[in-house]
Design a protein around this motif. Structure first.
Motif, PDB file in Angstrom:
ATOM      1  N   GLU A   1      -5.172   5.801 -47.492  1.00  0.00           N
ATOM      2  CA  GLU A   1      -5.641   7.192 -47.566  1.00  0.00           C
ATOM      3  C   GLU A   1      -6.991   7.348 -46.868  1.00  0.00           C
ATOM      4  O   GLU A   1      -7.220   8.326 -46.148  1.00  0.00           O
ATOM      5  CB  GLU A   1      -5.755   7.647 -49.018  1.00  0.00           C
ATOM      6  CG  GLU A   1      -4.435   7.938 -49.677  1.00  0.00           C
ATOM      7  CD  GLU A   1      -4.581   8.303 -51.147  1.00  0.00           C
ATOM      8  OE1 GLU A   1      -5.728   8.532 -51.616  1.00  0.00           O
ATOM      9  OE2 GLU A   1      -3.548   8.352 -51.833  1.00  0.00           O
ATOM     10  N   GLN A   2      -7.886   6.397 -47.081  1.00  0.00           N
ATOM     11  CA  GLN A   2      -9.195   6.459 -46.432  1.00  0.00           C
ATOM     12  C   GLN A   2      -9.056   6.357 -44.916  1.00  0.00           C
ATOM     13  O   GLN A   2      -9.734   7.070 -44.173  1.00  0.00           O
ATOM     14  CB  GLN A   2     -10.087   5.331 -46.944  1.00  0.00           C
ATOM     15  CG  GLN A   2     -10.491   5.494 -48.390  1.00  0.00           C
ATOM     16  CD  GLN A   2     -11.221   4.279 -48.917  1.00  0.00           C
ATOM     17  OE1 GLN A   2     -12.083   3.732 -48.242  1.00  0.00           O
ATOM     18  NE2 GLN A   2     -10.865   3.846 -50.116  1.00  0.00           N
TER      19      GLN A   2
ATOM     20  N   ARG B   1      -6.614   7.320 -43.148  1.00  0.00           N
ATOM     21  CA  ARG B   1      -5.988   8.534 -42.618  1.00  0.00           C
ATOM     22  C   ARG B   1      -6.853   9.774 -42.814  1.00  0.00           C
ATOM     23  O   ARG B   1      -6.432  10.882 -42.499  1.00  0.00           O
ATOM     24  CB  ARG B   1      -4.614   8.741 -43.265  1.00  0.00           C
ATOM     25  CG  ARG B   1      -3.587   7.727 -42.785  1.00  0.00           C
ATOM     26  CD  ARG B   1      -2.189   7.971 -43.329  1.00  0.00           C
ATOM     27  NE  ARG B   1      -2.094   7.565 -44.731  1.00  0.00           N
ATOM     28  CZ  ARG B   1      -1.780   8.367 -45.739  1.00  0.00           C
ATOM     29  NH1 ARG B   1      -1.505   9.622 -45.521  1.00  0.00           N
ATOM     30  NH2 ARG B   1      -1.726   7.918 -46.973  1.00  0.00           N
ATOM     31  N   SER B   2      -8.073   9.597 -43.310  1.00  0.00           N
ATOM     32  CA  SER B   2      -8.966  10.737 -43.535  1.00  0.00           C
ATOM     33  C   SER B   2      -9.415  11.338 -42.205  1.00  0.00           C
ATOM     34  O   SER B   2      -9.399  10.675 -41.159  1.00  0.00           O
ATOM     35  CB  SER B   2     -10.187  10.312 -44.354  1.00  0.00           C
ATOM     36  OG  SER B   2     -11.044   9.508 -43.567  1.00  0.00           O
ATOM     37  N   SER B   3      -9.833  12.573 -42.246  1.00  0.00           N
ATOM     38  CA  SER B   3     -10.249  13.259 -41.019  1.00  0.00           C
ATOM     39  C   SER B   3     -11.464  12.586 -40.374  1.00  0.00           C
ATOM     40  O   SER B   3     -11.551  12.515 -39.140  1.00  0.00           O
ATOM     41  CB  SER B   3     -10.547  14.735 -41.301  1.00  0.00           C
ATOM     42  OG  SER B   3     -11.589  14.858 -42.253  1.00  0.00           O
ATOM     43  N   GLN B   4     -12.360  12.054 -41.183  1.00  0.00           N
ATOM     44  CA  GLN B   4     -13.543  11.386 -40.632  1.00  0.00           C
ATOM     45  C   GLN B   4     -13.147  10.142 -39.829  1.00  0.00           C
ATOM     46  O   GLN B   4     -13.659   9.903 -38.738  1.00  0.00           O
ATOM     47  CB  GLN B   4     -14.534  10.972 -41.730  1.00  0.00           C
ATOM     48  CG  GLN B   4     -15.138  12.121 -42.489  1.00  0.00           C
ATOM     49  CD  GLN B   4     -14.346  12.456 -43.754  1.00  0.00           C
ATOM     50  OE1 GLN B   4     -13.171  12.144 -43.875  1.00  0.00           O
ATOM     51  NE2 GLN B   4     -15.013  13.129 -44.687  1.00  0.00           N
TER      52      GLN B   4
ATOM     53  N   LEU C   1     -10.197   9.527 -38.527  1.00  0.00           N
ATOM     54  CA  LEU C   1      -9.434   9.946 -37.345  1.00  0.00           C
ATOM     55  C   LEU C   1     -10.367  10.412 -36.226  1.00  0.00           C
ATOM     56  O   LEU C   1     -10.099  10.174 -35.043  1.00  0.00           O
ATOM     57  CB  LEU C   1      -8.440  11.042 -37.715  1.00  0.00           C
ATOM     58  CG  LEU C   1      -7.298  10.602 -38.633  1.00  0.00           C
ATOM     59  CD1 LEU C   1      -6.421  11.781 -39.018  1.00  0.00           C
ATOM     60  CD2 LEU C   1      -6.478   9.500 -37.993  1.00  0.00           C
ATOM     61  N   LYS C   2     -11.471  11.050 -36.590  1.00  0.00           N
ATOM     62  CA  LYS C   2     -12.464  11.457 -35.580  1.00  0.00           C
ATOM     63  C   LYS C   2     -13.105  10.240 -34.928  1.00  0.00           C
ATOM     64  O   LYS C   2     -13.320  10.203 -33.716  1.00  0.00           O
ATOM     65  CB  LYS C   2     -13.537  12.351 -36.207  1.00  0.00           C
ATOM     66  CG  LYS C   2     -13.053  13.740 -36.524  1.00  0.00           C
ATOM     67  CD  LYS C   2     -14.126  14.562 -37.203  1.00  0.00           C
ATOM     68  CE  LYS C   2     -13.560  15.892 -37.673  1.00  0.00           C
ATOM     69  NZ  LYS C   2     -14.540  16.680 -38.406  1.00  0.00           N
TER      70      LYS C   2
ATOM     71  N   GLN D   1     -10.709   8.895 -32.506  1.00  0.00           N
ATOM     72  CA  GLN D   1     -10.678   9.739 -31.299  1.00  0.00           C
ATOM     73  C   GLN D   1     -11.838   9.400 -30.366  1.00  0.00           C
ATOM     74  O   GLN D   1     -11.667   9.284 -29.155  1.00  0.00           O
ATOM     75  CB  GLN D   1     -10.780  11.222 -31.693  1.00  0.00           C
ATOM     76  CG  GLN D   1      -9.494  11.952 -31.648  1.00  0.00           C
ATOM     77  CD  GLN D   1      -9.726  13.428 -31.946  1.00  0.00           C
ATOM     78  OE1 GLN D   1     -10.681  13.824 -32.616  1.00  0.00           O
ATOM     79  NE2 GLN D   1      -8.828  14.250 -31.446  1.00  0.00           N
TER      80      GLN D   1
END
Length: 120
Positions: free
Chosen positions: A36-37, A39-42, A44-45, A48
Motif C-alpha cells: 500500500e505504501q 502504491r501511494s501517490s507520493q 508514484l511521484k 515518475q
C-alpha cells in the motif's frame, strides 16, 4: 525479513504449526502494508521523477515494487489456504488424546482441498 520456522517441534509455540500459521498471517499483513505504501501517490511521484530523469535507480525501484506485490499475493494466498486448517487444528488442543483419531478425517479433507485449490 521474517523467516518461517525451520524446525517443527510438536507443541512448541515458537516452532510448531501455530508458529507457521502466525508467520504467514503476519507476513501477509506486513506485505500488504508495504505494498500500500509503495502504491501511494507520493511514491508514484518519486517513481515518475526517477523515470523522467533517466535515473539508474528507476529499474531497481520498479523491480522492488513488483517483488513486494508478488510476495504479498503469495503470502495472502498461503494465509488464506492455511486459515481453515489452523482453525481445525486449534480444536485438537481441547480434545482428549483418545478422541483425536476421529478428528483426522476433517483435517485430511481440508489438506486435500487446500492442495487441490493450490494447483495451477
Amino acid at each position: 525479513q521474517n523467516q518461517p520456522p525451520t524446525f517443527m517441534y510438536p507443541g512448541d509455540v515458537a516452532t510448531g504449526t501455530k508458529a507457521e500459521f502466525t508467520f504467514w498471517q503476519l507476513q501477509a499483513r506486513d506485505l500488504e502494508s508495504i505494498d500500500e505504501q509503495l502504491r501511494s501517490s507520493q511514491v508514484l511521484k518519486v517513481l515518475q521523477v526517477l523515470d523522467l530523469s533517466k535515473s539508474t535507480y528507476c529499474k531497481p525501484f520498479q523491480d522492488l515494487v513488483r517483488r513486494v506485490a508478488s510476495a504479498r499475493r503469495e503470502a495472502t494466498i498461503v494465509h488464506k489456504c492455511l486459515r481453515p486448517l489452523s482453525q481445525e487444528l486449534d480444536l485438537y488442543r481441547h480434545v482428549p488424546f483418545i478422541q483425536i483419531a476421529r478428528m483426522f478425517a476433517p483435517v485430511l479433507k481440508i489438506v486435500d482441498l487446500v492442495y487441490r485449490n493450490s494447483q495451477g
